[in-house]
Design a protein around this motif. Structure first.
Motif, PDB file in Angstrom:
ATOM      1  N   ARG A  98       0.841  -1.281  -0.039  1.00 25.45           N
ATOM      2  CA  ARG A  98      -0.063  -0.045   0.050  1.00 25.45           C
ATOM      3  C   ARG A  98       0.894   1.104   0.071  1.00 25.45           C
ATOM      4  O   ARG A  98       1.846   1.419   0.950  1.00 25.45           O
ATOM      5  CB  ARG A  98      -0.944  -0.073   1.251  1.00 25.45           C
ATOM      6  N   HIS A  99       0.763   2.152  -0.938  1.00 22.49           N
ATOM      7  CA  HIS A  99       1.532   3.343  -1.174  1.00 22.49           C
ATOM      8  C   HIS A  99       0.713   4.530  -1.660  1.00 22.49           C
ATOM      9  O   HIS A  99      -0.031   4.483  -2.251  1.00 22.49           O
ATOM     10  CB  HIS A  99       2.474   2.939  -2.273  1.00 22.49           C
ATOM     11  N   VAL A 100       0.801   5.531  -0.969  1.00 22.22           N
ATOM     12  CA  VAL A 100       0.152   6.753  -1.158  1.00 22.22           C
ATOM     13  C   VAL A 100       1.055   7.635  -1.913  1.00 22.22           C
ATOM     14  O   VAL A 100       2.177   7.924  -1.723  1.00 22.22           O
ATOM     15  CB  VAL A 100      -0.176   7.551   0.387  1.00 22.22           C
ATOM     16  N   SER A 101       0.429   8.037  -3.070  1.00 21.91           N
ATOM     17  CA  SER A 101       1.140   9.133  -3.951  1.00 21.91           C
ATOM     18  C   SER A 101       0.285  10.069  -4.429  1.00 21.91           C
ATOM     19  O   SER A 101      -0.800  10.182  -3.965  1.00 21.91           O
ATOM     20  CB  SER A 101       1.839   8.152  -5.193  1.00 21.91           C
ATOM     21  N   SER A 102       0.876  10.882  -5.144  1.00 22.74           N
ATOM     22  CA  SER A 102      -0.077  12.100  -5.779  1.00 22.74           C
ATOM     23  C   SER A 102       0.171  12.040  -7.272  1.00 22.74           C
ATOM     24  O   SER A 102       1.155  12.121  -7.900  1.00 22.74           O
ATOM     25  CB  SER A 102       0.558  13.359  -5.339  1.00 22.74           C
ATOM     26  N   VAL A 103      -1.094  12.042  -8.310  1.00 24.81           N
ATOM     27  CA  VAL A 103      -0.968  11.951  -9.513  1.00 24.81           C
ATOM     28  C   VAL A 103      -1.662  12.913  -9.928  1.00 24.81           C
ATOM     29  O   VAL A 103      -3.099  13.033  -9.718  1.00 24.81           O
ATOM     30  CB  VAL A 103      -1.561  10.496 -10.175  1.00 24.81           C
ATOM     31  N   ASP A 104      -1.341  13.924 -10.686  1.00 28.19           N
ATOM     32  CA  ASP A 104      -1.988  15.081 -11.358  1.00 28.19           C
ATOM     33  C   ASP A 104      -2.567  15.818 -10.348  1.00 28.19           C
ATOM     34  O   ASP A 104      -3.741  16.328 -10.444  1.00 28.19           O
ATOM     35  CB  ASP A 104      -2.917  14.619 -12.331  1.00 28.19           C
ATOM     36  N   GLY A 105      -1.963  15.937  -8.992  1.00 32.48           N
ATOM     37  CA  GLY A 105      -2.619  16.804  -8.057  1.00 32.48           C
ATOM     38  C   GLY A 105      -3.431  15.822  -7.236  1.00 32.48           C
ATOM     39  O   GLY A 105      -3.948  16.508  -6.034  1.00 32.48           O
ATOM     40  N   GLU A 106      -3.962  14.659  -7.487  1.00 35.26           N
ATOM     41  CA  GLU A 106      -4.843  13.921  -6.726  1.00 35.26           C
ATOM     42  C   GLU A 106      -4.288  12.960  -5.789  1.00 35.26           C
ATOM     43  O   GLU A 106      -3.242  12.226  -6.228  1.00 35.26           O
ATOM     44  CB  GLU A 106      -5.792  13.078  -7.691  1.00 35.26           C
ATOM     45  N   CYS A 107      -4.779  12.799  -4.525  1.00 31.79           N
ATOM     46  CA  CYS A 107      -4.060  11.731  -3.771  1.00 31.79           C
ATOM     47  C   CYS A 107      -4.646  10.522  -4.294  1.00 31.79           C
ATOM     48  O   CYS A 107      -5.793  10.237  -4.438  1.00 31.79           O
ATOM     49  CB  CYS A 107      -4.676  12.199  -2.385  1.00 31.79           C
ATOM     50  N   VAL A 108      -3.869   9.298  -4.155  1.00 29.24           N
ATOM     51  CA  VAL A 108      -3.966   8.098  -4.500  1.00 29.24           C
ATOM     52  C   VAL A 108      -3.269   7.241  -3.812  1.00 29.24           C
ATOM     53  O   VAL A 108      -2.321   7.181  -3.538  1.00 29.24           O
ATOM     54  CB  VAL A 108      -3.794   7.882  -6.157  1.00 29.24           C
ATOM     55  N   GLN A 109      -4.182   6.202  -3.249  1.00 29.13           N
ATOM     56  CA  GLN A 109      -3.413   5.147  -2.629  1.00 29.13           C
ATOM     57  C   GLN A 109      -3.470   3.875  -3.343  1.00 29.13           C
ATOM     58  O   GLN A 109      -4.565   3.337  -3.693  1.00 29.13           O
ATOM     59  CB  GLN A 109      -4.305   4.792  -1.380  1.00 29.13           C
ATOM     60  N   PHE A 110      -2.134   3.529  -3.734  1.00 30.17           N
ATOM     61  CA  PHE A 110      -2.103   2.424  -4.554  1.00 30.17           C
ATOM     62  C   PHE A 110      -1.916   0.932  -3.701  1.00 30.17           C
ATOM     63  O   PHE A 110      -1.404   1.144  -2.983  1.00 30.17           O
ATOM     64  CB  PHE A 110      -0.919   2.404  -5.330  1.00 30.17           C
ATOM     65  N   GLU A 111      -2.759  -0.056  -4.258  1.00 30.45           N
ATOM     66  CA  GLU A 111      -2.617  -1.282  -3.404  1.00 30.45           C
ATOM     67  C   GLU A 111      -2.215  -2.184  -4.544  1.00 30.45           C
ATOM     68  O   GLU A 111      -2.737  -2.264  -5.306  1.00 30.45           O
ATOM     69  CB  GLU A 111      -4.059  -1.803  -2.725  1.00 30.45           C
ATOM     70  N   VAL A 112      -0.820  -2.528  -4.416  1.00 33.22           N
ATOM     71  CA  VAL A 112      -0.008  -3.253  -5.598  1.00 33.22           C
ATOM     72  C   VAL A 112       0.055  -4.609  -5.261  1.00 33.22           C
ATOM     73  O   VAL A 112       0.894  -5.103  -4.128  1.00 33.22           O
ATOM     74  CB  VAL A 112       1.269  -2.534  -5.879  1.00 33.22           C
TER      75      VAL A 112
END
Length: 240
Positions: free
Chosen positions: A61-75
């Motif tokens: 689980r990794h929190v990032s920002s894509v195009d200014g949007e907060c995204v939590q990736f579950e990989v």
């Protein structure tokens, strides 16, 4: 595909409230030893690791920002070994977007791309996807481009199969470039967002199989970027 249009994710403060983040589920598929774990860990920690347990299947689980949007990736980093068809189908049902990885030094891993792409389409065709009949987004990734003297699959061959399957294509070196690796995940998220897959197919898939796969929570992956990363450090953060 060129790497000129992607943006690096901006680091998010630890105190940021995750309730405002959109969660997306990504599965990385491919044969063993193509670098699936290396790609995942490179994305999460910015570090490259060359040795890891190929049987250690984990959801990061990794929190990032894509195009200014907060995204939590579950990989979901799959083991890539031969397994029962029911097991791989459960993992495909769990994910919303997919990365199919192969190594440019391994022709067999390249040949596996076609089978995995059709398997994803077949499994998701049997699921209710709201008003969307389109298959889930898939990005095809050719890894280990730094090993030019061992290359068995050309860039043109990778691009050709990606075009035939109507999938975005990246040729990267997880060892040499963090930026290239980030570009893969950013593009997959954009494909998910623009295709309507996130709103049309929001579901909670739960099974005994998926519940058994260990998780590394976002708070742990944040701290991993500040420490030496190894197989033992991964196991420190595994949760049941």
């Amino acid at each position: 595909m060129t790497m000129s249009n992607f943006q690096l994710p901006r680091p998010l403060k630890r105190a940021q409230h995750l309730a405002g983040c959109r969660t997306v589920r990504v599965a990385i598929l491919g044969q063993g030893a193509v670098g699936k774990t290396a790609i995942t860990v490179r994305f999460i920690t910015k570090r490259f690791i060359g040795e890891y347990d190929p049987t250690l299947e984990t959801i990061y689980r990794h929190v990032s920002s894509v195009d200014g949007e907060c995204v939590q990736f579950e990989v979901l980093d799959t083991a890539g070994q031969e397994e029962d068809a029911m097991l791989i189908e459960e993992k495909i049902k769990w994910a919303e977007g997919f990365i199919i990885a192969y190594s440019v030094t391994d022709r067999c891993s390249f040949d596996e791309v076609l089978r995995l792409r059709f398997l994803i389409s077949h499994v998701h065709a049997g699921l209710k996807r709201g008003h969307s009949d389109a298959p889930p987004p898939v990005v095809i990734v050719a890894n280990k481009k730094d090993l030019q003297y061992d290359r068995m699959v050309t860039t043109e061959q990778g691009d050709s199969i990606a075009r035939a399957l109507k999938c975005p294509f990246f040729e990267i070196s997880a060892r040499d470039s963090y930026e290239e690796t980030v570009g893969v995940f950013n593009l997959l998220y954009r494909e998910l967002a623009t295709s309507g897959a996130l709103s049309a197919f929001r579901r909670k898939v739960s099974s005994k199989l998926m519940d058994k796969i260990p998780r590394i929570p976002s708070t742990a992956t944040m701290s991993l970027s500040n420490r030496s990363f190894s197989l033992s450090s991964v196991k420190d953060f595994l949760t049941d």
